[in-house]
Write a protein that holds these residues in place. Sequence first.
Motif, PDB file in Angstrom:
ATOM      1  N   LYS A 384       0.816  -1.218   0.000  1.00 36.07           N
ATOM      2  CA  LYS A 384       0.000   0.000   0.000  1.00 36.07           C
ATOM      3  C   LYS A 384       0.853   1.273   0.000  1.00 36.07           C
ATOM      4  N   GLY A 385       1.845   1.300  -0.902  1.00 37.47           N
ATOM      5  CA  GLY A 385       2.652   2.510  -1.054  1.00 37.47           C
ATOM      6  C   GLY A 385       3.992   2.477  -0.351  1.00 37.47           C
ATOM      7  N   LEU A 386       4.234   1.457   0.464  1.00 36.53           N
ATOM      8  CA  LEU A 386       5.541   1.325   1.113  1.00 36.53           C
ATOM      9  C   LEU A 386       6.556   0.780   0.105  1.00 36.53           C
ATOM     10  N   PRO A 387       7.838   1.046   0.291  1.00 35.03           N
ATOM     11  CA  PRO A 387       8.852   0.616  -0.684  1.00 35.03           C
ATOM     12  C   PRO A 387       9.114  -0.884  -0.649  1.00 35.03           C
ATOM     13  N   ALA A 388       9.545  -1.424  -1.799  1.00 31.62           N
ATOM     14  CA  ALA A 388       9.881  -2.847  -1.911  1.00 31.62           C
ATOM     15  C   ALA A 388      11.224  -2.995  -2.623  1.00 31.62           C
ATOM     16  N   THR A 389      12.206  -3.545  -1.920  1.00 30.33           N
ATOM     17  CA  THR A 389      13.511  -3.810  -2.531  1.00 30.33           C
ATOM     18  C   THR A 389      13.500  -5.231  -3.086  1.00 30.33           C
ATOM     19  N   ILE A 390      13.594  -5.335  -4.404  1.00 33.99           N
ATOM     20  CA  ILE A 390      13.463  -6.624  -5.088  1.00 33.99           C
ATOM     21  C   ILE A 390      14.832  -7.035  -5.628  1.00 33.99           C
ATOM     22  N   ARG A 391      15.341  -8.121  -5.086  1.00 32.66           N
ATOM     23  CA  ARG A 391      16.642  -8.614  -5.537  1.00 32.66           C
ATOM     24  C   ARG A 391      16.466  -9.516  -6.743  1.00 32.66           C
ATOM     25  N   PHE A 392      17.220  -9.243  -7.791  1.00 27.22           N
ATOM     26  CA  PHE A 392      17.187 -10.110  -8.969  1.00 27.22           C
ATOM     27  C   PHE A 392      17.837 -11.457  -8.638  1.00 27.22           C
ATOM     28  N   LEU A 393      17.666 -12.408  -9.533  1.00 29.04           N
ATOM     29  CA  LEU A 393      18.095 -13.796  -9.305  1.00 29.04           C
ATOM     30  C   LEU A 393      19.530 -13.866  -8.778  1.00 29.04           C
ATOM     31  N   ASP A 394      19.702 -14.615  -7.696  1.00 26.77           N
ATOM     32  CA  ASP A 394      21.012 -14.676  -7.048  1.00 26.77           C
ATOM     33  C   ASP A 394      21.659 -16.062  -7.021  1.00 26.77           C
ATOM     34  N   PRO A 395      20.932 -17.161  -6.674  1.00 24.77           N
ATOM     35  CA  PRO A 395      21.621 -18.448  -6.515  1.00 24.77           C
ATOM     36  C   PRO A 395      22.136 -19.003  -7.848  1.00 24.77           C
ATOM     37  N   PRO A 396      23.156 -19.865  -7.790  1.00 24.88           N
ATOM     38  CA  PRO A 396      23.625 -20.525  -9.008  1.00 24.88           C
ATOM     39  C   PRO A 396      22.538 -21.437  -9.561  1.00 24.88           C
ATOM     40  N   LEU A 397      22.524 -21.619 -10.872  1.00 25.15           N
ATOM     41  CA  LEU A 397      21.427 -22.334 -11.537  1.00 25.15           C
ATOM     42  C   LEU A 397      21.331 -23.799 -11.130  1.00 25.15           C
ATOM     43  N   HIS A 398      22.433 -24.393 -10.690  1.00 23.67           N
ATOM     44  CA  HIS A 398      22.389 -25.826 -10.371  1.00 23.67           C
ATOM     45  C   HIS A 398      21.453 -26.111  -9.206  1.00 23.67           C
ATOM     46  N   GLU A 399      21.137 -25.078  -8.389  1.00 21.55           N
ATOM     47  CA  GLU A 399      20.252 -25.293  -7.247  1.00 21.55           C
ATOM     48  C   GLU A 399      18.818 -25.597  -7.676  1.00 21.55           C
ATOM     49  N   ARG A 425      23.661 -31.246 -18.910  1.00 17.86           N
ATOM     50  CA  ARG A 425      23.540 -29.869 -18.415  1.00 17.86           C
ATOM     51  C   ARG A 425      23.860 -29.797 -16.917  1.00 17.86           C
ATOM     52  N   VAL A 426      23.419 -30.804 -16.191  1.00 17.69           N
ATOM     53  CA  VAL A 426      23.732 -30.856 -14.759  1.00 17.69           C
ATOM     54  C   VAL A 426      25.241 -30.888 -14.556  1.00 17.69           C
ATOM     55  N   LYS A 427      25.908 -31.683 -15.377  1.00 13.06           N
ATOM     56  CA  LYS A 427      27.366 -31.789 -15.282  1.00 13.06           C
ATOM     57  C   LYS A 427      28.026 -30.464 -15.645  1.00 13.06           C
ATOM     58  N   GLU A 428      27.492 -29.782 -16.662  1.00 11.87           N
ATOM     59  CA  GLU A 428      28.060 -28.507 -17.092  1.00 11.87           C
ATOM     60  C   GLU A 428      27.937 -27.437 -15.998  1.00 11.87           C
ATOM     61  N   LEU A 429      26.865 -27.525 -15.230  1.00  9.16           N
ATOM     62  CA  LEU A 429      26.604 -26.504 -14.203  1.00  9.16           C
ATOM     63  C   LEU A 429      27.349 -26.769 -12.898  1.00  9.16           C
ATOM     64  N   HIS A 430      27.977 -27.923 -12.794  1.00 10.21           N
ATOM     65  CA  HIS A 430      28.691 -28.260 -11.566  1.00 10.21           C
ATOM     66  C   HIS A 430      29.805 -27.242 -11.307  1.00 10.21           C
ATOM     67  N   GLY A 437      30.793 -18.713  -7.386  1.00  6.11           N
ATOM     68  CA  GLY A 437      30.782 -19.054  -8.795  1.00  6.11           C
ATOM     69  C   GLY A 437      29.823 -18.225  -9.627  1.00  6.11           C
ATOM     70  N   HIS A 438      29.125 -18.904 -10.546  1.00  8.18           N
ATOM     71  CA  HIS A 438      28.261 -18.233 -11.520  1.00  8.18           C
ATOM     72  C   HIS A 438      26.904 -17.963 -10.877  1.00  8.18           C
ATOM     73  N   ARG A 439      26.810 -16.848 -10.178  1.00 10.48           N
ATOM     74  CA  ARG A 439      25.587 -16.469  -9.477  1.00 10.48           C
ATOM     75  C   ARG A 439      25.492 -14.950  -9.425  1.00 10.48           C
ATOM     76  N   GLY A 440      24.370 -14.447  -8.865  1.00  7.88           N
ATOM     77  CA  GLY A 440      24.194 -13.008  -8.714  1.00  7.88           C
ATOM     78  C   GLY A 440      24.205 -12.286 -10.048  1.00  7.88           C
ATOM     79  N   CYS A 441      24.835 -11.108 -10.069  1.00  7.40           N
ATOM     80  CA  CYS A 441      24.854 -10.296 -11.290  1.00  7.40           C
ATOM     81  C   CYS A 441      25.565 -11.014 -12.432  1.00  7.40           C
ATOM     82  N   ARG A 442      26.398 -11.997 -12.102  1.00  9.97           N
ATOM     83  CA  ARG A 442      27.115 -12.737 -13.152  1.00  9.97           C
ATOM     84  C   ARG A 442      26.129 -13.497 -14.038  1.00  9.97           C
TER      85      ARG A 442
END
Length: 646
Positions: A384-399, A425-430, A437-442
């Motif tokens: 109802k008008g209060l601010p919302a801080t929305i974090r973009f995708l963070d964990p590595p894809l293998h999760e 693909r699972v092996k590639e993401l290991h 590793g490959h997470r967050g802004c990466r």
Amino acid sequence: VFGNTGNDSGSGVSFTRDPATGEKILYGEFLLNAQGEDVVAGVRTPEPVLRLQVEMPEVYRQLQDVRHTLESHFHDMQDFEFTVEQGRLFMLQTRNGKRTGFAAVRIAVEMVKEKLISADDAIRRIPADSLSQLLAPVFDASARKTTQVIARGLPAGPGAASGKIYFSANEAEAAAQRGEKVLLVRVETSPEDIRGMLAAEGILTARGGVSSHAALVARQMGKVCVCGASELQIDYSTNTLHVRGQNFRKGDFLSIDGTTGEIFPGEVKTSPSDVVRVLIDKDLTPAESPIYRVFAQLMQWADQRRTMDVRANADQPDQVGHAVAFGAQGVGLCRTEHMFFEGDRIDHVREMILAENADERGKALAKLLPAQRSDFAGIFKALKGLPATIRFLDPPLHEFIPHDEASQRDLAEKLGISVDRVARRVKELHEFNPMLGHRGCRLGIVYPEISEMQARAVFEAAAEVQAAGIKVRPEIMIPLVGFPKELELQIEVVHQVAARVQKERNVKLSYLVGTMIEIPRACVVADEIAKSAQFFSFGTNDLTQTTLGMSRDDAGSFLPRYQEEEIVRQNPFAVLDQGGVGKLMETAVKLGRATRKDIKLGICGEHGGEPDSVKFCHQLGLAYVSCSPFRLPIARLAAAQAALKN
């Protein structure tokens, strides 16, 4: 003096108020014809001090006078010892009495009304952490006495829970849908367990510390949690749990106390919190609950005195609703990846991960877009008008993808692709060290279409809710930034999508873009990062890990010894390491403000709900702290205490 000279003598210990409930009554015990050591030795069973009304009415009257005198002098509840020698009362000693969290709140509030102390005094003297006792369910006192502790872990989510053991999230969710009370028992949890955690009364893990996935999510959901119970031997293949010679199977009852870390066999009766019943369940009115009324009064005083805002970490509209009920002034962290496990969304996420080119990824992301947009709209409406801080995708894809052969076969069949493709693909993401590793802004830099989808979901939801007449204040947070260029690239994506949506919807949207400060490099180049960032939010969970070089999930094996040797005084994942992590935060604040004087500064790690850490954030001059919804009252009180101290 001697209390053992006959039946007109005796000794006792008493409190000027009930230390468990705070009720204004003489509370304690005494023994006729006994010395003080007899009362506490347990050789004879003492009588309640109220029995003195019958045995020694004049002494009882004098004790009531003494109670009034002591509180008028010390302005606090007293724990005193007395002896009666041949009908004459002697006071031996007095001290401030120890009390439960609820008693502390009730005594302080009532003493203000009695003009014994001021509202400022009441705020100062209540340990902020003790408020967790007012929100958590507890074991029924009589039921608790009849059971024995079989193991102990780390208290990670306060309260009491009993339920049938289930070892998988899917089975826990199905059992809860059948109306069963469920206890989710895992070696450790991961994002795939979210739905089972949500369905469970409580969560129990054999591994992990107080900042593990299980602990963080449990506190955010308001779930009872005990983690790191290393004595538990869990066998998923046989659905059994073995501890201290006892075996428990799937469907057996187990009980856990998330306030003490204790684990009990069988079902132990629990009692719910009045505060939660009034604010969340809404099956109790304030008028019906004295507990809630003293809590509400304390919170009113605290809010009038604190200068820092208090936000909540919340990922779903219902969690946001709970947070606002507990006094949140916005969302300080919305973890978008937690939304991926609702309904069939995880299938679309997995389809995106398994895509072999940008077009395939785009098609999968297009299926996710409506769900993310709907969630964000729900969150904006609840705020109802209060601010919302929305974090973009963070964990590595293998999760997000299955690692066992059976689940991979099911996924391949569902998506109409070969099992080999899934396995490849699972092996590639290991990754050998996925946290670094490959997470967050990466992820967003390598796959900008992910950030584009999430930005579109945010802005389309904002346009929809704003069109309904509700103010919307999105703050998009890019995670794991260490290089200014990383943030610049992601901000460019966000601004491009925002411009397109505003043109398509013929609307003007107000928003901020900033970053999560969670690696040391970001702290020391904060002046450069602040050229692009409109806000910093300190992600102290990962900042602690990267600064100390410690994994929060594995540090439990050596941290107790570190505390014994005074290498660290407290668990740095529970209480902010002010001498190390804190200095990096100070550096980031100083550098960030040197570049952008009006930069908004906050904290969204779980330290945002820990009293000493909240007080440190106040000293740093942060605009807000953010924590789990059920820790908001603690943060509100701690922020008021910090303001009064200064």
